[in-house]
Write a protein that holds these residues in place. Structure first.
Motif, short mmCIF file in Angstrom:
data_model
loop_
_atom_site.label_atom_id
_atom_site.label_comp_id
_atom_site.label_asym_id
_atom_site.label_seq_id
_atom_site.Cartn_x
_atom_site.Cartn_y
_atom_site.Cartn_z
N LYS A 206 10.88 117.34 22.72
CA LYS A 206 11.83 117.09 21.62
C LYS A 206 12.47 118.40 21.17
CE LYS A 206 9.76 112.86 19.70
NZ LYS A 206 10.82 111.87 19.94
N ALA B 84 2.94 125.04 16.08
CA ALA B 84 2.26 123.81 16.53
C ALA B 84 1.16 124.16 17.53
CB ALA B 84 3.27 122.84 17.15
N GLY C 292 10.18 115.08 14.59
CA GLY C 292 9.64 114.69 15.89
C GLY C 292 8.13 114.53 15.83
N ALA C 293 7.48 115.45 15.11
CA ALA C 293 6.01 115.40 14.98
C ALA C 293 5.59 114.14 14.21
CB ALA C 293 5.51 116.65 14.28
N LEU D 189 6.14 116.93 21.98
CA LEU D 189 6.81 117.66 20.89
C LEU D 189 7.69 118.76 21.48
CD1 LEU D 189 6.98 117.78 17.77
CD2 LEU D 189 5.27 119.61 17.86
N ASN D 190 7.18 119.43 22.49
CA ASN D 190 7.95 120.48 23.14
C ASN D 190 9.22 119.90 23.79
OD1 ASN D 190 8.32 123.22 23.90
ND2 ASN D 190 7.79 122.61 25.98
N THR E 252 1.22 118.23 12.19
CA THR E 252 2.41 117.61 11.59
C THR E 252 2.62 118.15 10.17
OG1 THR E 252 2.00 115.68 12.93
CG2 THR E 252 3.50 115.38 11.06
N VAL F 155 12.06 119.37 14.37
CA VAL F 155 10.75 119.42 15.03
C VAL F 155 9.71 118.70 14.16
CG1 VAL F 155 8.91 120.91 15.92
CG2 VAL F 155 11.30 121.57 16.25
N LEU G 84 5.91 111.18 16.61
CA LEU G 84 4.88 111.18 17.66
C LEU G 84 3.50 110.88 17.09
CD1 LEU G 84 6.02 114.28 19.73
CD2 LEU G 84 6.03 111.91 20.50
N SER G 85 3.25 111.37 15.86
CA SER G 85 1.90 111.19 15.28
C SER G 85 1.58 109.72 15.03
CB SER G 85 1.78 111.99 13.98
OG SER G 85 2.62 111.42 13.01
#
Ligand code: MRU
Length: 352
Positions: free
Chosen positions: A87, A112, A66-67, A84-85, A123, A63, A70-71
């Motif tokens: 992922k 999160a 993933g953050a 994020l959810n 993150t 996770v 995405l960030s």
């Protein structure tokens, strides 16, 4: 009293998740750096990392990865949380039985959603929490080790199935943590390790990590356990768990149920060692535990070679469920839970 094990199975380092590749042990020791949530999905699915607590930490790291991804592109916080959810759900679908994966990923997603700050703040919080869960895992295993060591008879030979060791956790292990702590107090104890077909976690991983620590270990094939119990050569069984229902029914590596039946018949105490994160109080009994069906090649092949007729039918469940009445006690970081498990499990969660 704890016994130091040098093995660190999974570790957050330089914004990636570094793990021991368990598919090639004991032939080769190799570290793999997992850099994205998708890579983590495959690391779990393909069992580069395996064992319930270890894949929980892998999920938490996944996770955080993933953050980070995405960030880099997502500027809108709501969209970031939505993606994020997605992922997180993807990571949770990598393997179905070990509940520690769902537990750790859900913990990260809850965090999160609670953070009031920016995407960067979220993150950073997820990275920090992944490292915290990682460190806590070793502490929890050492506590379990201390409780479990108290019920190991002097000079005992302990049978274990699969690998519930340092390699199945961040370090130290659950069932093998109990063995490590018992060995620190009493160096005359010995271990019998079941081979654990089809993937041979007992032969490949348990013998590797116990012999590195100098703990006397004898490898046996899965069908031999009743024979040695009948000879009085096994004094105790301790295994790990992938998911424990609210009534104590326990899913663990396929073959565990057979060992438990043999132990009951021969009056050998049968213990589960597992952290509270492996107990799924949302399900009443083991009937509700999803059992992973694994690749048929695990059964038809050994080391890449066919070992059976090519047109034979194959079925390959990765886990079985040991009914609670076969279990002497569940060793947790909060003490040893005893039957009636419905009550003892309820009580320990009420205090949480
Ligand atoms: O398929 P695996 O190797 O992930 O299965 C692992 C087991 O069944 C272990 O015994 C269990 O996860 C306990 S690990 C501390």
């Amino acid at each position: 009293m704890t016994f130091e094990s040098k093995i660190k199975t999974i570790e957050w380092i330089n914004n990636c998740s570094r793990m021991i590749d368990q598919t090639i042990l004991p032939k080769e020791f190799k570290l793999v750096d997992v850099k994205t949530a998708e890579e983590m999905y495959y690391a779990i699915k393909d069992m580069i990392v395996r064992g319930a607590p270890a894949i929980g930490i892998a999920g938490a790291h996944g996770v955080a990865l993933g953050a980070i991804e995405l960030s880099k592109t997502e500027k809108n916080k709501e969209e970031f949380l939505k993606k994020l959810n997605q992922k997180a759900q993807y990571l949770k679908s990598s393997r179905p039985t070990a509940v520690n994966l769902m537990w750790a990923v859900d913990k990260q997603i809850k965090l999160a959603n609670e953070i009031q700050g920016s995407i960067e703040d979220i993150t950073n919080a997820l990275i920090k929490n992944g490292i915290k869960l990682e460190n806590e895992d070793i502490e929890i295993n050492k506590k379990m080790g201390d409780y479990g060591a108290e019920v190991v008879p002097k000079g005992a030979t302990i049978l274990t199935h699969c690998n519930a060791g340092a390699l199945a956790t961040v370090g130290y292990g659950t069932a093998l943590g109990v063995i490590r702590s018992a060995f620190a107090k009493d160096p005359t104890i010995k271990v019998f390790a079941d081979e654990t077909r089809p993937r041979q976690q007992g032969a490949r991983l348990t013998t590797w990590e116990l012999t590195q620590d100098g703990i006397p270990t004898t490898l046996i094939t899965d069908g031999m356990c009743s024979y040695f119990m009948s000879k009085g050569m096994i004094n105790m069984v301790v295994v790990g768990a992938d998911r424990i229902a609210a009534n104590g029914d326990t899913a663990n590596k396929i073959g565990t149920y057979t060992v438990a039946i043999a132990a009951k018949y021969h009056n050998v105490p049968f213990y589960i060692a597992a952290p509270l994160s492996t107990i799924d109080i949302s399900i009443k009994s083991g009937k509700e535990i999803p059992i992973e069906e694994r690749n048929h090649e695990e059964v038809t092949h050994i080391n890449g070679d066919w070992i059976c007729a090519k047109d034979v039918n194959i079925i390959n469940p990765g886990f079985d469920v040991t009914p609670n009445e076969l279990i002497t006690g569940i060793i947790t970081e909060k003490g040893i839970l005893k039957p009636n498990f419905v009550d003892s499990i309820k009580r320990v969660f009420e205090k949480e």
